[in-house]
Design a protein around this motif. Structure first.
Motif, mmCIF file in Angstrom:
data_model
loop_
_atom_site.group_PDB
_atom_site.id
_atom_site.type_symbol
_atom_site.label_atom_id
_atom_site.label_comp_id
_atom_site.label_asym_id
_atom_site.label_seq_id
_atom_site.Cartn_x
_atom_site.Cartn_y
_atom_site.Cartn_z
ATOM 1 N N PHE A 159 -7.205 -1.323 -10.916
ATOM 2 C CA PHE A 159 -6.083 -1.948 -11.466
ATOM 3 C C PHE A 159 -4.925 -1.421 -11.163
ATOM 4 N N LYS A 160 -4.731 -0.830 -9.773
ATOM 5 C CA LYS A 160 -3.367 -0.222 -9.702
ATOM 6 C C LYS A 160 -2.379 -1.240 -9.557
ATOM 7 N N THR A 161 -2.509 -2.409 -9.048
ATOM 8 C CA THR A 161 -1.511 -3.511 -9.131
ATOM 9 C C THR A 161 -0.849 -4.078 -10.317
ATOM 10 N N HIS A 162 -1.573 -3.602 -11.331
ATOM 11 C CA HIS A 162 -1.183 -4.156 -12.715
ATOM 12 C C HIS A 162 -0.435 -2.942 -13.483
ATOM 13 N N LEU A 163 -0.789 -1.610 -13.099
ATOM 14 C CA LEU A 163 -0.450 -0.406 -13.770
ATOM 15 C C LEU A 163 0.589 0.493 -12.964
ATOM 16 N N LYS A 164 1.675 -0.034 -12.367
ATOM 17 C CA LYS A 164 2.596 0.472 -11.512
ATOM 18 C C LYS A 164 3.055 1.853 -12.402
ATOM 19 N N ASP A 215 -0.250 3.109 -0.567
ATOM 20 C CA ASP A 215 0.506 2.375 -1.842
ATOM 21 C C ASP A 215 1.300 3.289 -2.579
ATOM 22 N N ILE A 216 0.839 4.545 -2.630
ATOM 23 C CA ILE A 216 1.538 5.311 -3.691
ATOM 24 C C ILE A 216 2.915 5.607 -3.013
ATOM 25 N N TYR A 217 3.065 5.774 -1.556
ATOM 26 C CA TYR A 217 4.377 5.994 -0.779
ATOM 27 C C TYR A 217 5.097 4.721 -0.941
ATOM 28 N N VAL A 218 4.659 3.571 -0.818
ATOM 29 C CA VAL A 218 5.264 2.443 -0.634
ATOM 30 C C VAL A 218 5.852 1.860 -2.015
ATOM 31 N N ASN A 219 5.120 2.338 -3.227
ATOM 32 C CA ASN A 219 5.781 1.722 -4.577
ATOM 33 C C ASN A 219 6.275 2.634 -5.233
ATOM 34 N N TYR A 220 6.254 4.107 -4.870
ATOM 35 C CA TYR A 220 6.909 5.065 -5.691
ATOM 36 C C TYR A 220 8.069 5.441 -4.829
ATOM 37 N N ASP A 221 7.770 6.139 -3.765
ATOM 38 C CA ASP A 221 9.011 6.818 -3.062
ATOM 39 C C ASP A 221 9.801 5.804 -2.400
ATOM 40 N N CYS A 222 9.448 4.730 -2.167
ATOM 41 C CA CYS A 222 10.253 3.557 -1.686
ATOM 42 C C CYS A 222 10.919 2.707 -2.623
ATOM 43 N N ASP A 223 10.786 3.035 -4.179
ATOM 44 C CA ASP A 223 11.313 2.126 -5.155
ATOM 45 C C ASP A 223 12.530 3.085 -5.779
ATOM 46 N N LEU A 224 13.533 2.644 -5.935
ATOM 47 C CA LEU A 224 14.910 3.325 -6.303
ATOM 48 C C LEU A 224 14.621 3.860 -7.731
ATOM 49 N N ASN A 225 13.774 2.912 -8.454
ATOM 50 C CA ASN A 225 13.854 3.721 -9.963
ATOM 51 C C ASN A 225 12.407 4.465 -10.277
ATOM 52 N N ALA A 226 11.713 4.819 -9.169
ATOM 53 C CA ALA A 226 10.540 5.667 -9.346
ATOM 54 C C ALA A 226 10.568 7.007 -8.907
ATOM 55 N N ALA A 227 9.873 7.545 -9.375
ATOM 56 C CA ALA A 227 9.906 9.056 -8.840
ATOM 57 C C ALA A 227 9.160 9.300 -7.536
ATOM 58 N N ASN A 228 9.482 10.097 -6.470
ATOM 59 C CA ASN A 228 9.008 10.396 -5.279
ATOM 60 C C ASN A 228 7.758 11.086 -5.349
#
Length: 1687
Positions: free
Chosen positions: A397-402, A446-459
């Protein structure tokens, strides 16, 4: 039908009979039951008699069923277990066989069906823990049948009730079998509920499906859509879609934990009773509670599933009782069970569950919140289950639970890893989970792309790697109270995770990797180490399932249902985002130290606007800012800061808020600064803004009131809640303090009182700067118990935070990108390479555990692979260096410390070299160093010794020699320190493994595999191999040749590469051979030269096409060694190698000839006879034999051949060779002339094709001959000169005009000033050359006249000016020859040039200094000379100026003057010869003399026959006059000198010219004589009548002047010298016609009369007599008539 009826009746009758037979039924309180049973039985018996049964589906059936149900219902309500069991058993069977469908409406409860009542009845049999165990089992059985049966339909509340009852039995039952059965049943029920939902949707999607076998269909009421039936099976064992596995898994999980026993009854019956009411309420809308109204269930089955799922989530959130958790406690078992069931549901989730919005929302709102609560449970089992659920969510379900995943990682996983107090169990389980996550490449990227590369998310990726790295290094584990063994297992796990991540990155980017060994055609199988990475899942992960242990679809299946959620994957865009994020983080970091710096940085980087509004918004929104710094910044008095603060406050909305709430809200964003003025400014603005937002309020008269009140509230909160304040303020004091603040009035007392109470109850919490929980690191917590307590408190806190965050994000839709591009791995690796490296280095460094070492090595290998694939050089080099360092081969501590892990490191390094060779670049250096040292280690390990040492120690065999120092030398740099026998034995043992077969073979494989490296990699490989070889050879005592041998080997292996690659390789290797061939150690150099020879032979065998230069590059090292190495042995060897090549491979050599000649050229100047001899022999062989056969192939190096021969000719030590070399050059000319059509290529593209034979053929021959002439001793250079001109004369007819120009440029070099110091040179070579030039000029006059005449004249002019009499004479002589031989062909212009040349020679050679010279010290000037040749100053050898002794100067001056005099005479003679040759003046003078003697002068007017010879007739009058002017000038100068007696005496005394006084009589007379002859010849020339007038004028002047001079002479001898001149003059005058004679006679008569007074010789007198006689007859009136006017 009949059969079915029969069985049904059988069940019914048996059951009813059994009930009636029970002794309990006899009791009075069961009378109702007894009666119902009897009625039913009676009816059944009566029916069984008649055979006409109504069909089951008839109306009567309902009534019938109803009838039959009543006794069972009553039986179930009886408290007797036996009866209840019988009743339940019968019901279960009826339902199972489809005899009881209960689809009729329930008569007792409107809106329900009978089946609902039946299920309720069954459930009601469970009365809590005290219920009979047999009854419990029957209930479970019946319910399972009901839920799974195809024949009945139960939904919503009824389903929930069935599930709840089983759940409660599991919790309440004390019987282990019942517990297990209940749990298995639950699992099966849930599976069926969810599977039915999925099947229904699938069938709907595929269109209506007809049932495969005819079975009973379920009558449906209008309210429920019917479900297509499937064939009935044995219901109790029926499984749906993988149920059995599930059940097994559930059971296993059951076994893991302790056995659960009965809880207290109230709780036991506590499966959310409230759900039912909720359900009924929802039924009409079809929506779940709390869901957006848009979301609807498309089928009742979906609603069933939803309700069950939600109930389980809520159950799992029930809090546990305080105190340490009791594993048998009811709450804990309930929690565990609900989590297990949820896990089961998720693991088997189908497409509907994974995509339906209702379920996704349920997961977000219920499950994730439940997880956040349980995910920090201190009960290991709950924690572990939560983690498993999280894993499942992550995979499905990760696509829905970012956002949820971020909270989970940030607040739970990473928190537990980073907190030093967290328990070992927790850390262990988190890492276990991470191992599973990290094993799936898709998840990691995916973890890298969705969190580390997201300005509002934690690294998350970065933090994860850093935390794992710390654990893997064993940092931060000491306060845990863990045992060393536990710590080691944690470390291993951490390492395992890191290695997994790297493997995933390798896996993810594998398409970009090219394995050099997969391209082999030799059928070699892949190395085993390779397979573990490339082809099968690595063993480390196998323990937990496959590499994608999250789910088989983890990498591929996600996209299929989640496209609507996920963004597109654009690596560049993510990279930009990541950079921006790093900038923002850096800016925030700076801000938290110095706000202005941070703001300035962010603005410079374009991440922050410049207006106060932009900044204010930034301060509001960015939560990572340090609240204290924000407060300081806002409170600052600076104008700009104030503007920002105003904007900041203006962006807040206080509308409708009471004053204290507004103040709380205001102070939430920052921490108030301590300074009163700052607080003052902030409060002032706050008050203004509050009033602005609440304009309708009537409480405050003005903003001043609000301002003062705000300030007082701040003071109050400080006073009441600060531990420093001892005496707290009372309410009265507070009210009193605020008197008169409202425009001199008071605020209402109750208002202030309420404020006081509120602040006393809850202080105004200003935003604290987040203190890291790491504080506990500082002081180690005293006892284990305290630590546990502290940890539990922390966990509580963590759970609260996590839950709050989860609830906050439960409605957020965040797009999730499924990564697809392999490019992401590059930034991931760049981000994380340092922690990886730290973990692996520390692991290898301080841990001898083999498992740790192998993990570290595997990690390093993967890291190197990634750095290689993406060519990230710095990182790659760092990892390879680390690897090299741990081999201990290059360490200073030496190999004596070597352990198994170091041996493994060596193997890993070799593997890396083998598999990643194409990408290693400069890292080859480390690898080559290690391989080189490895060989040394093997030598020591195997006890071999001096064998490999060259130089001084060669030949001393035996392992340990008597001299201690020598054995030390041996190990220098490897072992360090002094070494004795014992140590050596132990060292040998420890490093023995380096010599194992596997290592040796692997190293060899690197070199043999070099052929499979790509074009760039092989160059790096070779470059570093050469560098290491240089280091090996640098040892003064024991140079090693290991790498040098390897260079030779790989040269053999790689020779077959395409030329483009090979030439790049050879550039490096060739250069290395250059250096090695010049090594001071002769053995090394010999090895190098010999290797070169072998390689060259092999290379030459391949031949070469025309115009290529590969051979030339290949053989260049021979040249270099020859040039630089002075050792005779080596030079001799080089010459021998080359000679061998020529003898065996001549036919294949093309461009290599250049190098061969170059080597021989260097050998030619050697002093060693054998070298020169051998080189010359081979050169001779080439010129005579090879040129004969392969001239076309050698043409490119023809020049070099000639040059080489010239060098032999110039070696003065071997004169025979010199002469032979010149002969061979002559021989070369023959080849050029015979084969002009050979394709002479030219490097210079500007050379025209027709000129190439000149540039590449003739010119080199002639040029080298000229060099021989310029460099050699007399005999050799004379031979050279002769051959040179011979070649010109022999082949000159083929030369073009412009070739001659080039050629003579060389020839004239012979006369170069630089060479002209020795006079021997001038008298021999220059002389010889001069005549030869004139010969050639004459021979090829037609071609050369235009081209060369000027040069030749210039050259002759130059010769005449030299201080060399011989050369000067030759110069005039040659001039004469050239003109006499070619004059007939001269053009007018040519004659002009020739005459001008003579004029110039005349002018420059008149010795004016004779007239001006004065001896030094005489009055007047010292040395006056108009000739700069005779300056008295010269340069001494030390560079200073000095005046030479006068005598020397005078001698030089006199010598030069003498030469000038000679030239003058020569020139007069030359002019004479040119004009009149072969008639010479001498001859004519003699004739005149004889005629006078015989008195045979013919009388005037008889014309004289003069035969015109010489060049007279080709010269114009103009030109003749020019020559005359010269002659007369020369004559006048001589006269002047001869008349200057004083000067002559001076010169004589100074020693000028011999014993008598110097004179220039010859010059004086011959110049005049020549002039007269020319004038008289012109005078009698009919063709020159236009010049006669001028001639006559000149004649008269010259003659009268001459006679007058003669009359003035005083010396007898002087007059004698003039005799011939006077004879000539008179003879000529007598020969002219009478007409002319008159003019002459009248002019000379008086002068000639004067002559008579001298004592003249008879011949002269005879001629005079004739003259006088003639005067008479010429004029009858006598002489006086025409003489008078002139007298």
């Amino acid at each position: 039908m009949f059969e079915g009826k029969k069985t049904k009746n059988m069940f019914l009758t048996r059951a009813l009979e059994k009930i009636l037979a029970d002794k309990e039924v006899k009791k009075a309180h069961h009378s109702q039951l007894r009666k119902a049973c009897e009625v039913a039985l009676g009816e059944l018996y009566s029916k069984s008699g008649s055979s006409t049964l109504p069909p089951i589906k008839s109306k009567t059936n309902f009534i019938e069923a109803d009838k039959y149900f009543l006794p069972f219902e009553l039986a179930c309500q009886s408290k007797c277990p036996r009866i209840v069991i019988t009743s339940l058993d019968c019901l279960q069977k009826l339902i199972a066989y489809g005899h009881l469908t209960g689809s009729a409406p329930d008569s007792t409860a409107p809106g329900k069906k009978l089946i609902d009542r039946i299920i309720e009845t069954i459930c009601a049999c469970f009365q809590g823990p005290q219920t009979d165990e047999g009854v419990q089992l029957q209930i479970i059985k019946a319910l399972l049948t009901a839920v799974t049966s195809q024949h009945i339909e139960i939904h919503e509340g009824t389903v929930l009730q069935a599930v709840r009852t089983c759940y409660n039995i599991y919790l309440a039952s004390k019987n282990l079998i019942n517990q297990t059965t209940a749990k298995a049943t639950l699992t099966q029920m849930l599976n069926v509920i969810f599977a039915r939902m999925e099947n229904q949707a699938a069938q709907e999607a595929n269109g209506p499906v007809t049932p495969p076998t005819p079975s009973l269909t379920i009558p449906s009421t209008p309210s429920t859509p019917s479900t297509p039936a499937t064939p009935a099976q044995e219901s109790s064992s029926r499984t749906v879609s993988g149920e059995q596995e599930e059940q097994r898994e559930q059971e296993e999980q059951g076994e893991q934990g302790p056995v659960y026993e009965s809880p207290d009854p109230e709780n036991g019956s506590d499966f959310c009773v409230a759900e039912n009411e909720q359900t009924e309420a929802d039924q009409e809308s079809g929506a779940a509670p709390g869901q957006p109204p848009g979301a609807k269930f498309s089928h009742i089955l979906q609603k069933d599933a939803f309700l069950v799922f939600r109930s389980l989530c809520k159950l799992s959130m029930k809090p546990l009782s305080d105190g340490p958790p009791d594993p048998k406690s009811h709450e804990l078992r309930s929690k565990v069970l609900s989590l297990q069931l949820l896990l089961s549901i998720l693991q088997n989730a189908g497409p509907i569950f994974k995509t339906n919005e209702m379920f996704i929302n349920a997961i977000k709102q219920y499950l994730c919140v439940a997880l956040s609560k349980n995910g920090v449970s201190s009960v290991p089992e709950v924690f572990e289950l939560s983690l498993s659920i999280f894993l499942t969510l992550l995979s499905h379900f990760k696509t829905h639970l970012k956002m949820q995943i971020e909270v989970f990682f940030k607040e739970i996983f990473l928190y537990i890893l980073e907190t030093s107090t967290s328990s070992y169990d927790h850390k262990w389980m988190v890492i276990q989970t991470l191992t599973r996550i990290c094993a799936d490449a898709q998840s990691v990227v995916d973890i890298y792309v969705n969190y580390d590369c997201d300005l509002n998310a934690a690294n998350i990726f970065e933090r994860l790697v850093n935390d794992l790295s710390k654990i893997a290094q064993g940092r931060g584990g000491h306060e845990l109270g863990t045992t060393p063994l536990q710590e080691l297992t944690l470390r291993k796990k951490g390492l395992e995770c890191l290695v997994s991540i790297l493997k995933c990155m390798v896996e993810w980017s594998k398409d970009q990797y090219v394995n050099p060994n997969s391209q082999t055609s030799l059928g070699q199988e892949k190395p085993s180490e390779q397979e573990s990475t490339e082809t099968k899942a690595p063993e480390t992960i196998n323990r937990y399932g496959s590499i994608n242990s999250l789910d088989s679809t983890a990498s591929s299946g996600i996209g299929s249902y989640s496209t609507q959620m996920s963004g597109t994957d654009n690596p560049e865009q993510f990279e930009v985002l990541k950079q921006q994020k790093e900038i923002i983080e850096q800016g925030i970091d700076l801000f938290n130290k110095k706000p202005k710096r941070g703001i300035q940085y962010l603005q410079e980087q374009g991440m922050l606007g410049t207006t106060p509004e932009d900044l204010a918004q930034f301060l509001h929104q960015e939560e990572r800012l340090d609240s204290t710094q924000v407060g300081e910044f806002l409170g600052d008095n600076d104008r700009f800061n104030k503007e920002v603060m105003y904007a900041y406050v203006d962006q807040m909305d206080f509308q409708g808020k009471d004053f204290v709430s507004a103040l709380r809200m205001f102070l939430e964003g920052f921490r108030l600064p301590g300074e009163a003025q700052k607080i003052d400014r902030l409060m002032e603005k706050f008050a203004a803004r509050y009033l602005e937002c609440n304009q309708g309020q009537t409480l405050f008269a003005s903003a001043d009131t609000a301002y003062v009140l705000a300030y007082s509230i701040i003071m109050l909160t400080t006073d009441l809640h600060s531990p420093q304040v001892k005496n707290k303020m009372t309410k009265e004091q507070y009210i009193k303090m605020n008197r008169g603040i409202n425009d001199s009035k008071d605020l209402p007392e109750e208002y202030l009182s309420a404020i006081y109470d509120e602040i006393a109850g809850k202080k105004i919490a200003m935003k604290e700067t987040k203190e890291l929980t790491m504080k506990s690191n500082k002081q180690s917590v005293a006892s284990e118990k305290q630590r546990r307590l502290l940890y539990n408190v922390e966990m509580e806190q963590m759970a609260k935070t996590a839950k709050a965050l989860m609830e906050a994000v439960s409605h957020v839709q965040a797009p999730f990108t499924s990564a697809t591009h392999l490019e992401h791995v590059r930034p991931m690796f760049k981000l994380a390479w340092t922690p990886f490296l730290a973990a692996f280095s520390v692991g290898l460094q301080d841990c001898d555990d083999t498992e740790v070492a192998s993990l570290c090595l595997e990690g390093i290998r993967c890291a190197i692979r990634i750095a290689c694939i993406f060519s990230i050089q710095l990182e790659r080099d760092a990892y390879v260096q680390a690897l090299a360092r741990f081999t201990l081969l290059t360490a200073s501590s030496g190999i004596s410390e070597m352990k198994q892990k170091n041996i493994d490191t060596i193997k890993t390094l070799i593997t890396v070299a083998h598999t990643d060779g194409n990408y290693l670049g400069n890292s080859w250096h480390e690898i080559m160093k290690c391989i080189s040292q490895l060989e040394l280690a093997q030598l020591i390990g195997t006890g071999v010794k001096a064998r490999y040492i060259s130089g001084t120690v060669r030949g001393k065999e035996g392992f340990i020699t008597s001299t201690k120092e020598q054995s030390n030398d041996e190990y220098l740099g490897l072992v360090g320190g002094t070494v004795d026998r014992k140590q050596i034995a132990s060292i040998q043992e420890s490093i023995g493994e380096t010599s194992s077969q596997s290592v040796v073979v692997a190293v060899d494989r690197i070199f043999t595999g070099s052929t499979r490296l790509d074009g760039n990699a092989i160059v790096d490989f070779v470059r570093w191999l050469c560098a290491v070889s240089m280091d090996e050879l640098a040892s003064p005592t024991h140079p090693r040749m290991f790498s040098l041998q390897k260079i030779v080997e790989i040269s053999y292996y790689n020779m077959g590469r395409i030329r483009l690659q090979w030439s790049r390789i050879w550039e490096v290797i060739g250069d290395h051979f250059n250096k090695v061939g010049c090594n001071s150690n002769e053995d090394v150099a010999i090895f190098a030269v010999d290797s070169l020879r072998q390689l060259s032979m092999k290379f030459l065998e391949k031949g070469e096409l025309a115009n290529f230069r590969f051979q030339k590059d290949f053989l260049r090292p021979f040249e270099h060694i020859m040039k630089k190495n002075r050792s005779p042995t080596i030079r001799d060897m080089v010459v021998r190698c080359i000679a061998q090549m020529v003898n065996s491979q001549a036919a294949n050599i093309r461009s290599g000839w250049k190098n061969i000649f170059s080597v021989f050229h260097l050998a030619a100047s050697d002093q060693d006879e054998s070298i020169v001899e051998l080189a010359f022999q081979t050169t001779g062989h080439i010129v005579t034999n090879v040129f004969e056969k392969h001239f076309a192939a050698t043409i490119d190096s023809f020049q070099d051949a000639v040059k080489c021969l010239s060098e032999f000719a110039c070696n003065a030590s071997f004169p025979d060779t010199s002469m032979e070399a010149i002969r061979l050059i002559r021989h070369c000319a023959k080849y050029v002339s015979e084969r002009p059509q050979v394709n002479y290529t030219s490097d210079d593209m500007n050379v025209a094709p027709e000129d190439r034979v000149w540039v590449r053929g003739w010119f080199p021959i002639l040029f080298e001959l000229s060099c021989i002439i310029n460099r050699c001793k007399l005999d050799v250079r004379t031979r050279g000169l002769t051959v040179m001109f011979e070649v010109m004369k022999t082949y000159g007819h083929t030369f073009e005009k412009h070739w001659w120009q080039d050629l003579f440029r060389i020839v004239f070099r012979i006369f170069d000033n630089m060479k002209l110091i020795p006079s021997e040179w001038m008298t021999t070579t220059c002389n010889h050359a001069l005549y030869a030039i004139c010969d050639v000029f004459t021979q090829y006059f037609e071609s050369l006249s235009d081209v060369l005449l000027d040069d030749i004249l210039a050259q002759l002019y130059w010769c005449v000016q030299q201080d060399n009499e011989q050369l000067a004479r030759s110069g005039t002589n040659c001039l004469e020859n050239v003109v006499i031989l070619n004059g007939e062909k001269f053009s007018l212009e040519t004659w002009d040039k020739t005459c001008n040349c003579m004029l110039d020679i005349f002018k420059t050679t008149i010795p004016h200094a004779l007239l001006t010279w004065r001896p030094a010290g005489a009055d007047g000037d010292h040395l006056t000379t108009d000739c700069d040749l005779f300056l008295c100053v010269c340069v001494c050898s030390d560079g200073s100026l000095s005046v030479r002794p006068t005598e020397v100067q005078e001698q030089r001056l006199f010598a030069a003057l003498l030469i000038k005099c000679v030239v003058q005479l020569e020139l007069i003679q030359t002019i004479d010869n040119i004009v009149f040759f072969p008639a010479t003046s001498k001859k004519e003078d003699a004739e005149n003399f004889a005629a006078a003697q015989r008195d045979a002068v013919v009388i005037a007017d008889v014309p004289v026959e003069i035969q015109d010879q010489g060049m007279y007739r080709y010269l114009t009058s103009e030109q003749l006059f020019k020559l005359l002017d010269c002659l007369l000038e020369s004559h006048r100068f001589a006269k002047a000198f001869n008349s200057n007696n004083e000067q002559r005496t001076l010169l004589w005394k100074a020693g000028f010219k011999g014993k008598s006084k110097p004179n220039l009589l010859k010059q004086e007379t011959s110049s005049l004589a020549c002039g007269l002859r020319i004038l008289f010849r012109m005078y009698t020339d009919e063709s020159r009548q236009d010049a006669w007038e001028e001639v006559q004028r000149r004649l008269l002047n010259v003659c009268s002047e001459a006679v007058a001079y003669f009359l003035a002479l005083t010396s007898e001898s002087h007059r004698e010298a003039w005799t011939n001149l006077l004879l000539l003059f008179l003879t000529k005058v007598l020969k002219i016609s009478d007409e002319r004679f008159k003019a002459h006679a009248s002019r000379y008569y008086p002068l000639l009369c004067e002559i008579m007074q001298f004592d003249l010789i008879p011949e002269l007198r005879a001629v005079l007599r004739k003259f006088y006689l003639r005067i008479g007859p010429v004029s009858p009136s006598g002489p006086s008539t025409w003489l008078m006017p002139n007298t």
